[in-house]
Design an enzyme around this catalytic site. Structure first.
Site, PDB file in Angstrom:
ATOM      1  N   GLY A 175      47.605  58.694  52.222  1.00  0.00           N
ATOM      2  CA  GLY A 175      48.695  59.608  51.924  1.00  0.00           C
ATOM      3  C   GLY A 175      49.571  59.034  50.833  1.00  0.00           C
ATOM      4  N   ALA A 176      49.703  59.810  49.749  1.00  0.00           N
ATOM      5  CA  ALA A 176      50.487  59.354  48.597  1.00  0.00           C
ATOM      6  C   ALA A 176      51.724  60.212  48.415  1.00  0.00           C
ATOM      7  CB  ALA A 176      49.619  59.388  47.344  1.00  0.00           C
ATOM      8  N   GLY A 232      55.859  60.861  49.805  1.00  0.00           N
ATOM      9  CA  GLY A 232      56.999  59.944  49.831  1.00  0.00           C
ATOM     10  C   GLY A 232      56.843  58.841  50.861  1.00  0.00           C
ATOM     11  N   ALA A 233      56.326  59.163  52.036  1.00  0.00           N
ATOM     12  CA  ALA A 233      56.228  58.158  53.110  1.00  0.00           C
ATOM     13  C   ALA A 233      55.229  57.065  52.736  1.00  0.00           C
ATOM     14  CB  ALA A 233      55.825  58.832  54.424  1.00  0.00           C
ATOM     15  N   PHE A 268      74.110  71.722  53.470  1.00  0.00           N
ATOM     16  CA  PHE A 268      72.836  72.166  54.038  1.00  0.00           C
ATOM     17  C   PHE A 268      73.055  72.532  55.495  1.00  0.00           C
ATOM     18  CE2 PHE A 268      68.544  72.172  52.295  1.00  0.00           C
ATOM     19  CZ  PHE A 268      68.810  71.944  50.954  1.00  0.00           C
ATOM     20  N   GLN A 307      58.628  73.986  62.974  1.00  0.00           N
ATOM     21  CA  GLN A 307      59.779  74.662  62.363  1.00  0.00           C
ATOM     22  C   GLN A 307      59.398  75.776  61.405  1.00  0.00           C
ATOM     23  OE1 GLN A 307      62.468  72.494  59.357  1.00  0.00           O
ATOM     24  NE2 GLN A 307      63.808  72.917  61.076  1.00  0.00           N
ATOM     25  N   HIS A 338      61.056  77.935  58.468  1.00  0.00           N
ATOM     26  CA  HIS A 338      62.210  77.942  57.562  1.00  0.00           C
ATOM     27  C   HIS A 338      62.616  79.404  57.397  1.00  0.00           C
ATOM     28  CE1 HIS A 338      64.684  77.432  54.036  1.00  0.00           C
ATOM     29  NE2 HIS A 338      64.519  76.121  54.071  1.00  0.00           N
ATOM     30  N   LEU A 342      58.735  78.707  49.414  1.00  0.00           N
ATOM     31  CA  LEU A 342      60.073  78.401  49.905  1.00  0.00           C
ATOM     32  C   LEU A 342      61.183  78.761  48.923  1.00  0.00           C
ATOM     33  CD1 LEU A 342      61.132  77.054  52.525  1.00  0.00           C
ATOM     34  CD2 LEU A 342      61.663  75.101  51.094  1.00  0.00           C
ATOM     35  N   GLU A 347      67.061  75.999  51.269  1.00  0.00           N
ATOM     36  CA  GLU A 347      68.365  76.185  51.900  1.00  0.00           C
ATOM     37  C   GLU A 347      69.492  75.889  50.912  1.00  0.00           C
ATOM     38  OE1 GLU A 347      67.827  74.837  55.964  1.00  0.00           O
ATOM     39  OE2 GLU A 347      69.766  73.861  55.720  1.00  0.00           O
ATOM     40  N   ARG A 401      68.031  75.790  61.058  1.00  0.00           N
ATOM     41  CA  ARG A 401      66.922  76.684  60.723  1.00  0.00           C
ATOM     42  C   ARG A 401      66.392  77.487  61.889  1.00  0.00           C
ATOM     43  NH1 ARG A 401      63.984  72.473  56.592  1.00  0.00           N
ATOM     44  NH2 ARG A 401      65.588  72.732  55.002  1.00  0.00           N
ATOM     45  N   HIS A 417      56.983  75.861  58.206  1.00  0.00           N
ATOM     46  CA  HIS A 417      57.478  74.910  57.215  1.00  0.00           C
ATOM     47  C   HIS A 417      57.264  73.449  57.567  1.00  0.00           C
ATOM     48  CE1 HIS A 417      59.998  73.567  53.954  1.00  0.00           C
ATOM     49  NE2 HIS A 417      60.880  73.005  54.760  1.00  0.00           N
ATOM     50  N   ARG A 434      64.439  70.137  63.027  1.00  0.00           N
ATOM     51  CA  ARG A 434      64.904  69.234  61.961  1.00  0.00           C
ATOM     52  C   ARG A 434      65.996  69.893  61.127  1.00  0.00           C
ATOM     53  NH1 ARG A 434      63.787  68.652  56.396  1.00  0.00           N
ATOM     54  NH2 ARG A 434      62.017  70.086  56.359  1.00  0.00           N
TER      55      ARG A 434
HETATM   56  C1  LIG Z   1      58.349  73.693  49.878  1.00  0.00           C
HETATM   57  C2  LIG Z   1      58.983  72.559  50.642  1.00  0.00           C
HETATM   58  C3  LIG Z   1      60.277  72.157  50.335  1.00  0.00           C
HETATM   59  C4  LIG Z   1      60.862  71.094  51.043  1.00  0.00           C
HETATM   60  N1  LIG Z   1      62.144  70.710  50.722  1.00  0.00           N
HETATM   61  C5  LIG Z   1      62.681  69.648  51.364  1.00  0.00           C
HETATM   62  C6  LIG Z   1      63.970  69.146  51.000  1.00  0.00           C
HETATM   63  O1  LIG Z   1      64.624  69.649  50.094  1.00  0.00           O
HETATM   64  N2  LIG Z   1      64.461  68.094  51.690  1.00  0.00           N
HETATM   65  C7  LIG Z   1      63.776  67.496  52.712  1.00  0.00           C
HETATM   66  O2  LIG Z   1      64.284  66.545  53.296  1.00  0.00           O
HETATM   67  N3  LIG Z   1      62.540  67.939  53.047  1.00  0.00           N
HETATM   68  C8  LIG Z   1      61.974  68.975  52.400  1.00  0.00           C
HETATM   69  N4  LIG Z   1      60.723  69.400  52.748  1.00  0.00           N
HETATM   70  C9  LIG Z   1      59.944  68.623  53.711  1.00  0.00           C
HETATM   71  C10 LIG Z   1      59.426  67.359  53.035  1.00  0.00           C
HETATM   72  O3  LIG Z   1      59.177  67.608  51.680  1.00  0.00           O
HETATM   73  C11 LIG Z   1      58.151  66.860  53.685  1.00  0.00           C
HETATM   74  O4  LIG Z   1      58.295  66.831  55.068  1.00  0.00           O
HETATM   75  C12 LIG Z   1      57.836  65.454  53.183  1.00  0.00           C
HETATM   76  O5  LIG Z   1      57.833  65.429  51.779  1.00  0.00           O
HETATM   77  C13 LIG Z   1      56.511  64.958  53.738  1.00  0.00           C
HETATM   78  O6  LIG Z   1      56.200  63.739  53.098  1.00  0.00           O
HETATM   79  P1  LIG Z   1      54.955  62.887  53.576  1.00  0.00           P
HETATM   80  O7  LIG Z   1      54.946  61.684  52.726  1.00  0.00           O
HETATM   81  O8  LIG Z   1      55.000  62.719  55.041  1.00  0.00           O
HETATM   82  O9  LIG Z   1      53.698  63.795  53.278  1.00  0.00           O
HETATM   83  P2  LIG Z   1      53.168  64.575  51.937  1.00  0.00           P
HETATM   84  O10 LIG Z   1      54.128  64.475  50.802  1.00  0.00           O
HETATM   85  O11 LIG Z   1      52.788  65.909  52.431  1.00  0.00           O
HETATM   86  O12 LIG Z   1      51.906  63.739  51.562  1.00  0.00           O
HETATM   87  C14 LIG Z   1      50.727  63.752  52.357  1.00  0.00           C
HETATM   88  C15 LIG Z   1      49.701  62.912  51.665  1.00  0.00           C
HETATM   89  O13 LIG Z   1      48.580  62.755  52.538  1.00  0.00           O
HETATM   90  C16 LIG Z   1      47.409  62.964  51.818  1.00  0.00           C
HETATM   91  N5  LIG Z   1      46.350  63.422  52.711  1.00  0.00           N
HETATM   92  C17 LIG Z   1      46.430  64.351  53.694  1.00  0.00           C
HETATM   93  N6  LIG Z   1      45.239  64.517  54.294  1.00  0.00           N
HETATM   94  C18 LIG Z   1      44.382  63.662  53.683  1.00  0.00           C
HETATM   95  C19 LIG Z   1      43.012  63.381  53.816  1.00  0.00           C
HETATM   96  N7  LIG Z   1      42.219  64.009  54.713  1.00  0.00           N
HETATM   97  N8  LIG Z   1      42.466  62.452  53.008  1.00  0.00           N
HETATM   98  C20 LIG Z   1      43.205  61.805  52.066  1.00  0.00           C
HETATM   99  N9  LIG Z   1      44.518  62.055  51.891  1.00  0.00           N
HETATM  100  C21 LIG Z   1      45.093  62.964  52.676  1.00  0.00           C
HETATM  101  C22 LIG Z   1      47.767  63.992  50.757  1.00  0.00           C
HETATM  102  O14 LIG Z   1      46.878  63.952  49.675  1.00  0.00           O
HETATM  103  C23 LIG Z   1      49.162  63.504  50.375  1.00  0.00           C
HETATM  104  O15 LIG Z   1      49.066  62.490  49.408  1.00  0.00           O
HETATM  105  C24 LIG Z   1      60.136  70.462  52.058  1.00  0.00           C
HETATM  106  C25 LIG Z   1      58.837  70.865  52.356  1.00  0.00           C
HETATM  107  C26 LIG Z   1      58.266  71.906  51.658  1.00  0.00           C
HETATM  108  C27 LIG Z   1      56.891  72.331  52.029  1.00  0.00           C
END
Ligand SMILES: Cc1cc2nc3c(=O)[nH]c(=O)nc-3n(C[C@H](O)[C@H](O)[C@H](O)COP(=O)(O)OP(=O)(O)OC[C@H]3O[C@@H](n4cnc5c(N)ncnc54)[C@H](O)[C@@H]3O)c2cc1C
Length: 585
Positions: free
Chosen positions: A11-12, A14-15, A115, A242, A244, A254, A257, A288, A357, A399
């Site tokens: 997973g690439a 933010g986390a 928010f 959740q 939205h 989306l 908010e 939400r 969402h 959330r």
């Molecule tokens: C449209 C939208 C707007 C949002 N706005 C906000 C906001 O303003 N503020 C806020 O706090 N939150 C917001 N959120 C929520 C927040 O963006 C997400 O919860 C958060 O970014 C998730 O980050 P993550 O690193 O967990 O996963 P993601 O950013 O979803 O990354 C998942 C990674 O896992 C990889 N992956 C998944 N499955 C596989 C696989 N089988 N093989 C290899 N790689 C895989 C993907 O390629 C990706 O790199 C929003 C969400 C959405 C959808």
């Protein structure tokens, strides 16, 4: 091909990237992603990332923690919430120092906006005074996630992190309670790669694609969570999904908010600002779950606006904000309204409906991202999870907006640090059998199916039934019907055929694997929702409309029993200083 790394992060977003930045350079670190890293879903996050910086008005981490606990409908673990809210200002300044370009106040400080559910006492000297909305969310116009992801990616490159882009995770190898590695397919060639590692982190994001109307991209299929479930490990609080309130009507894209944070107003078919009735104090900036229920309630009461296709929507009125605010503060989302619905937000209201969402539930972890094997706190050695695929749990049953980007940077970092600590003494563990064989068998099994069932059809029906029977409002009858339907979809899945037999970018095969994952996710969500007989946060049971703290102040753990059927058990909620109270806004 076999690769050996000290740590492999899947997973690439933010986390995953925030964890990778934390791995010291003396250790080898690989990040696997099924899309190019900066196309991960974090990049779509619009509105902001929150921290009680007090840049625009007086605030405190305790206000933030109280709001998060209350927003979670008292299901969030308060120790983890305290850690997150206390660490938030530091995490934001750190991002600033990494190069993240935040929007600024006139004085040059990081700008903040309102928010949903983020409040402070009206009288700072009286914590019990009426709570009013507060400016707590830091932002970069409405492209906050985009710039956060780019910043973290650049820092990973600087840190010599090795990226495997367009590699698809296929199996997690846990033997004798130890996580030893994983397999992934190189999507360009269909070649299977084995990764052996001392530590593995899943940061695989959410599973909005289990529902028909969703803000999530096509990649949001919950692969990491599904693999954990398939491996016989538990998932936590899956019933809390959740919606939205403001997705573009029929499309689900989306409308952040932030639009309401800047002053946008929801109106019914009579032009009434109906949130005044549902949340008299914070109105359109209620959390939400409440706003989503209010919208559906207005539509059910005949106060929705009839669309050209016979479905109903609600209006989001931004016209009074003026062109300058719209262009400077929310350019992207108003651009979406123009592009996808042909609506000019400076003159016309934007048609919206709730959209699936965010997954509050996921892989259970402690606040150092170590994965739990059960509800007693047993840790799976060498296995970590962070971000939307994980359940720490800081969001509980609901959330608050902008708490997810905060979750990923706070717990991504903590996970990276914990892994670095573990690596000081960790070793590689030999595989008992060649893990590639299982993946090969899974792939050839799918490719050899010759049935009549079509992958897109099963997926569409599953998404529709999850939306209709396991969506914002739920009841026993429909959840039982959905359980039966999911069973049938699983049977039909055995009868699919993968048309494309080639090896180069075989997206047909990938979609088949993803559908298998979605079916498991849907099963875990529906089963958890069926068993929880109360209404709390995003989980609303029409047949059990009240929150029931006496019986249900507990986390749901779902796993598969020996015959492969779902089995449920529970874990207590951690309480520190915030006493449960009725949630009124
Ligand atoms: C449209 C939208 C707007 C949002 N706005 C906000 C906001 O303003 N503020 C806020 O706090 N939150 C917001 N959120 C929520 C927040 O963006 C997400 O919860 C958060 O970014 C998730 O980050 P993550 O690193 O967990 O996963 P993601 O950013 O979803 O990354 C998942 C990674 O896992 C990889 N992956 C998944 N499955 C596989 C696989 N089988 N093989 C290899 N790689 C895989 C993907 O390629 C990706 O790199 C929003 C969400 C959405 C959808």
């Amino acid at each position: 091909m076999i690769h050996k790394f000290d740590v492999v992060i899947v997973g690439a977003g933010g986390a995953g990237l925030r964890a990778a930045v934390e791995i010291p350079k003396e250790y080898s670190c690989a990040v696997i992603s099924k899309v190019f890293p900066t196309r991960s879903h974090t990049g779509t996050a619009q509105g902001g990332v929150c921290a009680a910086l007090s840049n625009e008005e007086q605030d405190s981490w305790l206000n933030h923690a109280f709001d998060t606990v209350k927003g979670s409908d008292y299901l969030g673990d308060q120790d983890a919430i305290e850690i997150m809210c206390q660490d938030a200002p530091r995490a934001i300044i750190e991002l600033e120092h990494m190069g993240m370009p935040f929007s600024r106040t006139k004085e040059g400080k990081i700008a903040q906006r309102r928010f949903g559910g983020h409040t402070k006492p009206e009288d700072p000297n009286d914590p019990n005074s009426k709570r009013v909305p507060v400016m707590r969310s830091c932002y970069s116009a409405d492209r906050t996630g985009h710039v956060m992801l780019q910043t973290l990616y650049e820092n990973c490159i600087k840190n010599n992190v090795k990226f495997y882009s367009e590699y698809f995770l296929t199996d997690l190898i846990i033997e004798d309670g130890i996580c030893k590695g994983l397999t992934a397919i190189d999507m360009a060639t269909s070649e299977i790669h084995t990764f052996q590692a001392k530590a593995i982190m899943f940061a695989t994001g959410g599973y909005g694609r289990a529902f028909r109307i969703t803000s999530n991209a096509h990649v949001g299929t919950g692969d990491g969570c599904a693999l954990v479930y398939k491996a016989g490990l538990p998932l936590e609080d899956m019933e809390f999904y959740q919606f939205h309130p403001t997705g573009l009507w029929r499309l689900g894209i989306l409308v952040s908010e932030a639009a309401r944070g800047e002053g946008g107003i929801l109106r019914n078919n009579a032009g009434e600002r109906f949130m005044e009735v549902y949340a008299p104090t914070v109105k359109d900036l209620a959390p939400r779950d409440m706003v989503s229920r209010a919208i559906i309630s207005e539509i059910r009461a005949g106060r929705g606006i009839l669309g050209s296709d016979g479905t109903h929507y609600i209006n989001l009125d931004l016209t009074h904000l003026g062109k300058k605010v719209i262009d400077e503060k929310i350019p992207e989302i108003t651009g979406f309204a123009r592009t996808y619905l042909g609506v000019e937000p400076t003159r016309e209201s934007v048609p919206i409906q709730p959209t699936a969402h965010y997954a509050m539930g996921g892989i259970p972890t402690n606040y150092d991202t170590e994965v739990f094997a059960d509800n007693k706190g047993t840790i799976v050695k060498g296995f970590y999870a962070a971000g939307e695929c994980a359940c720490v749990s800081v969001h509980g049953a609901n959330r608050l907006g902008t708490n997810s980007l905060l979750d990923i940077v706070v717990f991504g970092r903590r996970g990276g640090k914990k892994i670095a600590e573990y690596l000081e003494t960790a070793e590689y563990h030999a595989f008992k059998t060649d893990p590639k064989e299982k993946t090969k068998e899974m792939m050839s099994g799918l490719l050899s199916r010759t049935g009549n069932e079509k992958i897109p059809e099963i997926r569409r029906e599953l998404q529709q039934s999850m939306m209709d029977k396991c969506g914002i409002f739920r009841n026993e009858k429909e959840l039982l019907e959905n359980k039966e339907l999911i069973k049938q979809y699983k049977q039909r899945y055995q009868n699919i055929s993968v048309q494309d037999k080639s090896k180069v970018f075989n997206t047909d095969l990938i979609e088949a694997i993803e559908l298998g994952n979605l079916l498991d996710i849907a099963e875990s969500v529906n089963e958890s929702a069926l068993i929880r007989q109360e209404s709390r946060g995003a989980h609303t049971r029409e047949d059990f409309p009240k929150r029931d703290d006496a019986n249900w102040m507990k986390h749901t753990f779902i796993t598969k029993n020996d015959s492969g059927d779902p089995k449920i058990y529970y874990k207590g909620v951690v309480k520190t200083q915030f006493e449960p109270m009725e949630r009124k806004y």
